[in-house]
Design a protein around this motif. Sequence first.
Motif, short mmCIF file in Angstrom:
data_model
loop_
_atom_site.label_atom_id
_atom_site.label_comp_id
_atom_site.label_asym_id
_atom_site.label_seq_id
_atom_site.Cartn_x
_atom_site.Cartn_y
_atom_site.Cartn_z
N ILE A 112 -6.39 -0.28 3.83
CA ILE A 112 -5.04 0.05 4.25
C ILE A 112 -4.39 -1.14 4.94
O ILE A 112 -3.20 -1.45 4.73
CB ILE A 112 -5.04 1.28 5.17
N ARG A 113 -5.16 -1.85 5.77
CA ARG A 113 -4.59 -3.05 6.41
C ARG A 113 -4.18 -4.07 5.35
O ARG A 113 -3.10 -4.68 5.44
CB ARG A 113 -5.60 -3.67 7.37
N ALA A 127 -3.40 -3.56 2.19
CA ALA A 127 -2.23 -3.10 1.44
C ALA A 127 -0.95 -3.29 2.23
O ALA A 127 0.11 -3.58 1.67
CB ALA A 127 -2.42 -1.62 1.08
N SER A 128 -1.03 -3.14 3.55
CA SER A 128 0.18 -3.21 4.38
C SER A 128 0.75 -4.61 4.52
O SER A 128 1.93 -4.76 4.86
CB SER A 128 -0.12 -2.65 5.78
N ILE A 129 -0.05 -5.63 4.27
CA ILE A 129 0.44 -7.00 4.47
C ILE A 129 0.90 -7.67 3.19
O ILE A 129 1.35 -8.82 3.20
CB ILE A 129 -0.63 -7.90 5.15
N MET A 154 -4.69 4.63 -1.75
CA MET A 154 -4.15 3.39 -1.19
C MET A 154 -3.04 2.84 -2.08
O MET A 154 -1.99 2.39 -1.60
CB MET A 154 -5.26 2.35 -1.04
N PHE A 163 1.62 2.86 -0.60
CA PHE A 163 2.45 1.70 -0.27
C PHE A 163 3.38 1.36 -1.43
O PHE A 163 2.97 1.38 -2.59
CB PHE A 163 1.57 0.51 0.09
N ASN A 194 5.17 -1.55 -1.47
CA ASN A 194 5.44 -2.98 -1.47
C ASN A 194 4.71 -3.71 -2.59
O ASN A 194 4.73 -4.94 -2.65
CB ASN A 194 5.06 -3.60 -0.12
N ALA A 249 -1.45 -6.08 11.66
CA ALA A 249 -1.35 -4.75 11.04
C ALA A 249 -2.21 -3.74 11.77
O ALA A 249 -1.84 -2.56 11.91
CB ALA A 249 -1.75 -4.83 9.57
N TYR A 281 -0.71 -1.56 14.67
CA TYR A 281 0.12 -0.36 14.45
C TYR A 281 -0.50 0.63 13.46
O TYR A 281 0.02 1.74 13.31
CB TYR A 281 1.53 -0.74 14.00
N LEU A 282 -1.62 0.26 12.80
CA LEU A 282 -2.23 1.17 11.84
C LEU A 282 -3.41 1.94 12.42
O LEU A 282 -3.49 3.16 12.29
CB LEU A 282 -2.69 0.39 10.60
#
Length: 498
Positions: A186-187, A189-191, A210, A214, A216, A346, A349-350
């Motif tokens: 998840i980290r 994927a978030s970046i 996953m 996201f 993005n 990340a 906040y995750l």
Amino acid sequence: MSGTEGFSRYYYTTMHNNMDTSPPGGGIPRPRRSSTVLENGSLYTHGDKGEPPVFQSASGMSTPIPLPDVYTQPAHKYPGLDSKHNSTGVIWATEQATAKGYHPDDPAWTNFGQGAPEVGPIPGGMEKPQWIESGVGEREYAPTSGVKELREAVANLYNDHYRKGMESQYTYENVCIVPGGRAGLIRIASILRDCYMSFFLPDYTAYSEMLSLFKNFAAIPVPLEESDNYQVHLDAVENELRRGVTAMITSNPRNPTGHSLKGEGLEKLHDMCRQQCLLIMDEFYSRYYYGSNCDGSSNSSAQYVQDVNVDPVLILDGLTKAFRLPGWRVCWILGPKKYIEALTSAGSYLDGGTNAPFQKAAIPMLEPNLVRTEMAAVQTHFKAKRDYCIQRLESMGFHFRSKPDSTFYLWLDLSHLPGKIKTALGFFQECLNERIITVPGIFFDLNPVARRELHDSPMFHFVRLSYGPPMDQLKQGMDGIQRIVDRYKAGASILPKR
């Protein structure tokens, strides 16, 4: 709206419409009506002579036909909740088994569906802590990048096992500690920025969620061929790069098939992607490798990274599988410093970071010679279980194109079996009747946001079997599968031939 929605209230009452029977503005008066709410929730409206009665549900659906009293009260609606979330394959299988009476501590059950190795002592294995020291310092939050000493220990382990003699070496700045593999995914994927991300079929079931969550990046499936054990071929990778893919995720060794990309093939993969594509390499099973006489050695993308701060490669691993400590939730990501900085941010906040006392307890376990000894014990122990399961299954008529060289999974082809057990769900249900859990293969045919129809999935006739449980449970489970196969073969033999 489906025929069952809205039939909710279970009470008797009669409501009479006593309002003015004349429509607004005058005109022909409307006949007085009375309405009765039936026990099944339907609203029965009484009209004039010759006018058929109208049955109306609590949702407003009307029909002249009385609806049978078969409807149940709909589930309570929780404001803001997306109730359409999906379970991963292992969770779904466990939920179904629990409904049949499964409990993890019940010795009558065999969990071939589990995604974790046995956690008890094994011959030659290191002793695991029975308690964890936690001083005043461990009561504080750990950094979202992880405890520095553990990050240094991870970097040292990879340099010792995979990068001896290479100029570029990992440091603690190339390591981010995360609270589990999913948290690491998840980290990552978030970046990511807007890009195409390729993934291969079949693969780890949690990737599907996953890849759905996201927005993005756009996820692109790349199906692999059953005929060659779902190997990742470099021509398929080249096609993806020509498409403009700039990120690629895969498990290596592969979950669920148990095969790995190694040596020259793995090196060429890195050469192809080095200038243009981020490789996200899930290596949680890399140390379950049986191709080197169980000497404790393993394969890793870390061997083929030229510059640890330049090559776009992120490696995920941890204590979960190799060290048989899934409950600790201590894992890591290795990669270029720039990526690690983003992953650290990340985490703030995750997930907030990983448990501090367990990070401290993990540090001495990562001494390189100790790890090699531990992995030799793990490989020897699990290879014996793999060989036992394959021998039993082959005696029942199952076929393997080649023995899986890694992981603790078997990808079992059911297509030769009779009746409903040739399908993954049919086999799964029969196994539940024998107190055995498997994972239907359809869950590994990843389908983010349900963009594809899966009715004709080539994985409907596969299940994944885990030889993670202890040997006595494996024997019990194999006996149960033997009974299922014998029962269906006996039934098929007495049916008339067509």
